[in-house]
Design an enzyme around this catalytic site. Structure first.
Site, PDB file in Angstrom:
ATOM      1  N   PRO A   1       0.815  -1.229   0.000  1.00 50.25           N
ATOM      2  CA  PRO A   1       0.000   0.000   0.000  1.00 50.25           C
ATOM      3  C   PRO A   1       0.843   1.272   0.000  1.00 50.25           C
ATOM      4  CG  PRO A   1      -0.280  -1.265   2.050  1.00 50.25           C
ATOM      5  CD  PRO A   1       0.777  -1.940   1.266  1.00 50.25           C
TER       6      PRO A   1
ATOM      7  N   CYS B   1      -3.618   0.161  -9.034  1.00 53.92           N
ATOM      8  CA  CYS B   1      -2.197   0.285  -9.389  1.00 53.92           C
ATOM      9  C   CYS B   1      -1.735   1.671  -9.833  1.00 53.92           C
ATOM     10  CB  CYS B   1      -1.871  -0.716 -10.487  1.00 53.92           C
ATOM     11  SG  CYS B   1      -2.106  -2.420  -9.975  1.00 53.92           S
TER      12      CYS B   1
HETATM   13  N1  LIG Z   1      -4.365  -6.384  -8.892  1.00 47.98           N
HETATM   14  C1  LIG Z   1      -3.647  -6.310  -9.993  1.00 47.98           C
HETATM   15  O1  LIG Z   1      -4.186  -6.296 -11.093  1.00 47.98           O
HETATM   16  C2  LIG Z   1      -2.143  -6.240  -9.938  1.00 47.98           C
HETATM   17  C3  LIG Z   1      -1.428  -6.310 -11.136  1.00 47.98           C
HETATM   18  C4  LIG Z   1      -0.032  -6.215 -11.087  1.00 47.98           C
HETATM   19  C5  LIG Z   1       0.616  -6.061  -9.876  1.00 47.98           C
HETATM   20  N2  LIG Z   1      -0.106  -6.004  -8.733  1.00 47.98           N
HETATM   21  C6  LIG Z   1       0.641  -5.874  -7.471  1.00 47.98           C
HETATM   22  O2  LIG Z   1       0.528  -7.117  -6.779  1.00 47.98           O
HETATM   23  C7  LIG Z   1       0.496  -6.900  -5.364  1.00 47.98           C
HETATM   24  C8  LIG Z   1      -0.747  -7.523  -4.794  1.00 47.98           C
HETATM   25  O3  LIG Z   1      -1.885  -6.937  -5.401  1.00 47.98           O
HETATM   26  P1  LIG Z   1      -3.343  -7.530  -5.209  1.00 47.98           P
HETATM   27  O4  LIG Z   1      -4.246  -6.722  -6.026  1.00 47.98           O
HETATM   28  O5  LIG Z   1      -3.316  -9.009  -5.401  1.00 47.98           O
HETATM   29  O6  LIG Z   1      -3.546  -7.206  -3.653  1.00 47.98           O
HETATM   30  P2  LIG Z   1      -4.538  -7.886  -2.615  1.00 47.98           P
HETATM   31  O7  LIG Z   1      -4.615  -6.958  -1.465  1.00 47.98           O
HETATM   32  O8  LIG Z   1      -5.783  -8.290  -3.304  1.00 47.98           O
HETATM   33  O9  LIG Z   1      -3.810  -9.251  -2.175  1.00 47.98           O
HETATM   34  C9  LIG Z   1      -2.684  -9.306  -1.338  1.00 47.98           C
HETATM   35  C10 LIG Z   1      -2.851 -10.481  -0.380  1.00 47.98           C
HETATM   36  O10 LIG Z   1      -1.656 -10.630   0.386  1.00 47.98           O
HETATM   37  C11 LIG Z   1      -2.035 -11.158   1.655  1.00 47.98           C
HETATM   38  N3  LIG Z   1      -0.911 -10.987   2.602  1.00 47.98           N
HETATM   39  C12 LIG Z   1      -0.458  -9.837   3.173  1.00 47.98           C
HETATM   40  N4  LIG Z   1       0.620 -10.087   3.927  1.00 47.98           N
HETATM   41  C13 LIG Z   1       0.867 -11.434   3.858  1.00 47.98           C
HETATM   42  C14 LIG Z   1       1.863 -12.291   4.399  1.00 47.98           C
HETATM   43  N5  LIG Z   1       2.845 -11.808   5.183  1.00 47.98           N
HETATM   44  N6  LIG Z   1       1.786 -13.610   4.115  1.00 47.98           N
HETATM   45  C15 LIG Z   1       0.802 -14.108   3.316  1.00 47.98           C
HETATM   46  N7  LIG Z   1      -0.145 -13.333   2.743  1.00 47.98           N
HETATM   47  C16 LIG Z   1      -0.116 -12.010   3.002  1.00 47.98           C
HETATM   48  C17 LIG Z   1      -3.281 -10.376   2.005  1.00 47.98           C
HETATM   49  O11 LIG Z   1      -4.047 -11.029   2.999  1.00 47.98           O
HETATM   50  C18 LIG Z   1      -3.985 -10.301   0.635  1.00 47.98           C
HETATM   51  O12 LIG Z   1      -4.941 -11.329   0.467  1.00 47.98           O
HETATM   52  C19 LIG Z   1       0.593  -5.385  -5.177  1.00 47.98           C
HETATM   53  O13 LIG Z   1       1.949  -5.046  -5.005  1.00 47.98           O
HETATM   54  C20 LIG Z   1       0.098  -4.845  -6.502  1.00 47.98           C
HETATM   55  O14 LIG Z   1       0.610  -3.555  -6.760  1.00 47.98           O
HETATM   56  C21 LIG Z   1      -1.463  -6.116  -8.733  1.00 47.98           C
HETATM   57  O1  LIG Z   2      -8.198   4.210 -22.657  1.00 49.06           O
HETATM   58  C1  LIG Z   2      -8.379   4.005 -21.456  1.00 49.06           C
HETATM   59  C2  LIG Z   2      -7.929   2.844 -20.793  1.00 49.06           C
HETATM   60  C3  LIG Z   2      -8.169   2.705 -19.437  1.00 49.06           C
HETATM   61  N1  LIG Z   2      -8.842   3.664 -18.744  1.00 49.06           N
HETATM   62  C4  LIG Z   2      -9.063   3.504 -17.278  1.00 49.06           C
HETATM   63  O2  LIG Z   2      -7.815   3.259 -16.658  1.00 49.06           O
HETATM   64  C5  LIG Z   2      -7.987   2.468 -15.495  1.00 49.06           C
HETATM   65  C6  LIG Z   2      -7.024   1.283 -15.507  1.00 49.06           C
HETATM   66  O3  LIG Z   2      -7.404   0.386 -16.524  1.00 49.06           O
HETATM   67  P1  LIG Z   2      -6.508  -0.869 -16.946  1.00 49.06           P
HETATM   68  O4  LIG Z   2      -5.108  -0.445 -17.106  1.00 49.06           O
HETATM   69  O5  LIG Z   2      -7.148  -1.506 -18.100  1.00 49.06           O
HETATM   70  O6  LIG Z   2      -6.688  -1.857 -15.690  1.00 49.06           O
HETATM   71  P2  LIG Z   2      -5.718  -2.274 -14.470  1.00 49.06           P
HETATM   72  O7  LIG Z   2      -6.203  -3.583 -13.994  1.00 49.06           O
HETATM   73  O8  LIG Z   2      -5.605  -1.145 -13.511  1.00 49.06           O
HETATM   74  O9  LIG Z   2      -4.289  -2.547 -15.150  1.00 49.06           O
HETATM   75  C7  LIG Z   2      -3.184  -1.638 -15.034  1.00 49.06           C
HETATM   76  O10 LIG Z   2      -2.527  -1.830 -13.798  1.00 49.06           O
HETATM   77  C8  LIG Z   2      -2.055  -3.184 -13.589  1.00 49.06           C
HETATM   78  C9  LIG Z   2      -1.497  -3.248 -12.190  1.00 49.06           C
HETATM   79  O11 LIG Z   2      -0.215  -2.732 -12.095  1.00 49.06           O
HETATM   80  C10 LIG Z   2      -1.018  -3.496 -14.660  1.00 49.06           C
HETATM   81  O12 LIG Z   2      -0.524  -4.824 -14.467  1.00 49.06           O
HETATM   82  C11 LIG Z   2      -1.659  -3.369 -16.049  1.00 49.06           C
HETATM   83  O13 LIG Z   2      -0.681  -3.600 -17.074  1.00 49.06           O
HETATM   84  C12 LIG Z   2      -2.225  -1.946 -16.192  1.00 49.06           C
HETATM   85  O14 LIG Z   2      -2.930  -1.831 -17.436  1.00 49.06           O
HETATM   86  C13 LIG Z   2      -9.464   2.067 -15.494  1.00 49.06           C
HETATM   87  O15 LIG Z   2     -10.174   2.905 -14.601  1.00 49.06           O
HETATM   88  C14 LIG Z   2      -9.900   2.300 -16.923  1.00 49.06           C
HETATM   89  O16 LIG Z   2     -11.272   2.569 -17.040  1.00 49.06           O
HETATM   90  C15 LIG Z   2      -9.287   4.814 -19.378  1.00 49.06           C
HETATM   91  O17 LIG Z   2      -9.884   5.694 -18.758  1.00 49.06           O
HETATM   92  N2  LIG Z   2      -9.052   4.948 -20.726  1.00 49.06           N
END
Ligand SMILES: NC(=O)c1ccc[n+]([C@@H]2O[C@H](COP(=O)([O-])OP(=O)(O)OC[C@H]3O[C@@H](n4cnc5c(N)ncnc54)[C@H](O)[C@@H]3O)[C@@H](O)[C@H]2O)c1
Ligand SMILES: O=c1ccn([C@@H]2O[C@H](COP(=O)(O)OP(=O)(O)O[C@H]3O[C@H](CO)[C@@H](O)[C@H](O)[C@H]3O)[C@@H](O)[C@H]2O)c(=O)[nH]1
Length: 465
Positions: free
Chosen positions: A73, A256
């Site tokens: 966070p 993100c």
């Molecule tokens: N959500 C996405 O699309 C996305 C994409 C790319 C990268 N990320 C990155 O991945 C990471 C996780 O994102 P998320 O969306 O899955 O978050 P999330 O909050 O949904 O999941 C994280 C999980 O980690 C668990 N946790 C925390 N501390 C722990 C520990 N010590 N041992 C075991 N479990 C533990 C929590 O209980 C939680 O369920 C972040 O750094 C985020 O920026 C997320």
């Molecule tokens: O043309 C566009 C495209 C997206 N969005 C908005 O942008 C936000 C993010 O969208 P998107 O990037 O598609 O979804 P995320 O799941 O947040 O994915 C981003 O964040 C992830 C977490 O880091 C990365 O892994 C991905 O590559 C990156 O696209 C959303 O509110 C969309 O509605 C717009 O307003 N206009």
């Protein structure tokens, strides 16, 4: 992890989490997140080579490769508050790995982390290692929600960063061989650790910057009579710019973009680069401006007051095909309208009432902590907010409609039926440019579409920021 299990039947994957309700949900028929295609993948592997458990210590001890995907966070207190990444959960995970390991391991940074985090993690691991060898790799995740399964099946690239030592290179090859089960070799990029860590922040900053750029243009389009969709199309035809990710909107949301840019800004400041930090900060400022510009447009169009007027909010998730509301622009828009004393009726096909109420009450950045550390349910609910089961119920008797998520169903609902049940004049404020504005105007609606030429009505009622 479910996709790795699906594509690599020779590998056993155990997902562990400290949150008991989450693991229980992963083991049930009702998965804790809505993501198209995910149910199917989990059902194919669960109980075969994919397991979910709260026994963190046992499974970490047994693993050869540990992917750490815990939350990172934004700090809310102390040094770097409001910008820096809070690595409490990461540090705690690293300490667990160090404590319970009895054999050499590859530890993979899957969470998005500040550059140089691997160095700190190495220190924690080696300090307690009892002769055990750890190799740290950075393997950032690029999937987007709503299209996660597609993105994982056919990634543009997989990025793996590691130490430039023979041991580091060997670890890179081990992880590469996991992805090579289904990802073509030329799409698996290998770099040093710091390039991989920074590339993740850079990719999100560039993507968010594109949206802020097109959203900045949308304001100018409204002022000049240009149409942002035409401008996006025209510039996207330049192969150097490309057509994707140029949709103007009420603002970007999601867990993100904002967090990662704030993190990047903080790293720039810490490295004595205030001008670079300021440059990236603008991406967030424009995003905030876009949300408040939308609220101002709603209020000013409706005779400068929405006090006690019912406004229907269609869509609360941060994008379509997800139930995720983290940093959704709907939160700021709803808070803005509530600040002007509106009465809101909210409908989203995938977001629960409890989640919406929690989002409207929760303090900024509090969402990004493990579920069991967040307030269980709102102490009190926001009284001017009610949740509707469908778009028709939400809009009944309303003065205006705000479309805040681009759900497909909002394109095909019966707007004539909706118009007939609303107060007049009836307004539609389309924050995602999903409706056919001309068809709605013919029905009788006053329509505002982001970045499109304005109705005479709206021109006469300028939104003052
Ligand atoms: N959500 C996405 O699309 C996305 C994409 C790319 C990268 N990320 C990155 O991945 C990471 C996780 O994102 P998320 O969306 O899955 O978050 P999330 O909050 O949904 O999941 C994280 C999980 O980690 C668990 N946790 C925390 N501390 C722990 C520990 N010590 N041992 C075991 N479990 C533990 C929590 O209980 C939680 O369920 C972040 O750094 C985020 O920026 C997320
Ligand atoms: O043309 C566009 C495209 C997206 N969005 C908005 O942008 C936000 C993010 O969208 P998107 O990037 O598609 O979804 P995320 O799941 O947040 O994915 C981003 O964040 C992830 C977490 O880091 C990365 O892994 C991905 O590559 C990156 O696209 C959303 O509110 C969309 O509605 C717009 O307003 N206009």
């Amino acid at each position: 992890m479910a996709v790795i299990a699906l594509k690599c039947s020779d590998i056993e994957v155990v997902v562990v989490d400290i949150s008991e309700p989450r693991i229980a949900a992963w083991n049930s028929d009702q998965l804790p997140i809505y993501e198209p295609g995910l149910d199917d993948v989990v059902k194919q592997c669960r109980g075969k080579n994919l397991f979910f458990s709260t026994d963190v210590e046992k499974h970490v001890a047994e693993a050869d490769i540990v992917f750490v995907s815990v939350n990172t966070p934004t700090k809310t207190q102390g040094l770097g508050a409001g910008k820096a990444a809070d690595l409490t959960y990461w540090e705690s995970a690293a300490r667990t790995i160090a404590d319970v390991s009895k054999s050499d391991k590859i530890v993979v940074e899957k969470s998005t982390v500040p550059v140089k985090t691997a160095e700190a993690i190495e220190k924690i691991l080696t300090h307690n290692s009892k002769g055990i060898k750890f190799q740290i790799l950075s393997n950032p995740e690029f999937l987007a929600e709503g299209t996660a399964i597609e993105d994982l099946f056919q990634p543009d690239r997989v990025l793996i960063g590691g130490r430039e030592t023979p041991e580091g290179q060997k670890a890179i090859q081990s992880l590469k061989s996991v992805y090579a089960h289904w990802v073509p070799e030329d799409r698996i990029l290998t770099t040093n650790l710091w390039s991989a860590e920074l590339s993740k922040l850079a990719a999100n900053a560039f993507l968010a910057q594109r949206i802020s750029s097109v959203n900045a243009m949308s304001a100018l389009c409204e002022a000049t009579g240009a149409d942002v969709a035409e401008v996006s199309y025209a510039i996207g035809k330049d192969s150097r710019i490309g057509p994707k990710f140029l949709n103007a909107s009420v603002g970007f949301g999601g867990s993100c973009f904002q967090k990662d840019i704030l993190n990047l800004v903080y790293i720039c400041e810490c490295n004595g680069l205030p001008e670079v930090a300021e440059y990236w900060k603008q991406v967030i400022k424009i995003n905030d401006h876009q949300k408040s510009r939308f609220v101002n447009r709603v209020v000013s169009s409706m005779f400068n007051t929405v006090s006690q007027k019912k406004i229907a909010i269609l869509g609360f998730a941060f994008k379509k095909d997800t139930g995720d509301t983290r940093e959704t622009p709907a939160i700021d828009v709803c808070k803005g309208l509530l600040g002007d004393k509106a009465v809101l009726s909210i409908y989203d096909p995938q977001v629960t009432e409890d989640q919406i109420q929690r989002d409207l009450i929760m303090k900024k950045f509090d969402w990004d902590h493990p579920l069991h550390l967040q307030p269980k349910s709102p102490k009190s609910s926001v009284k001017q907010v009610s949740i509707a089961w469908d778009a028709y119920e939400a809009t009944k008797g309303a003065h205006g409609i705000c479309i805040l998520t681009e759900w497909e169903e909002f394109k095909t609902i019966d707007y004539k039926k909706i118009y007939d049940s609303m107060q007049k004049p009836a307004f539609v404020f389309d924050g995602r440019n999903v409706v056919n504005a001309e068809a709605l105007r013919e029905i009788g609606f006053i329509v505002y579409s982001i970045g499109k030429p304005l109705d005479a009505w709206l021109k006469d009622m300028p939104a003052i920021a």
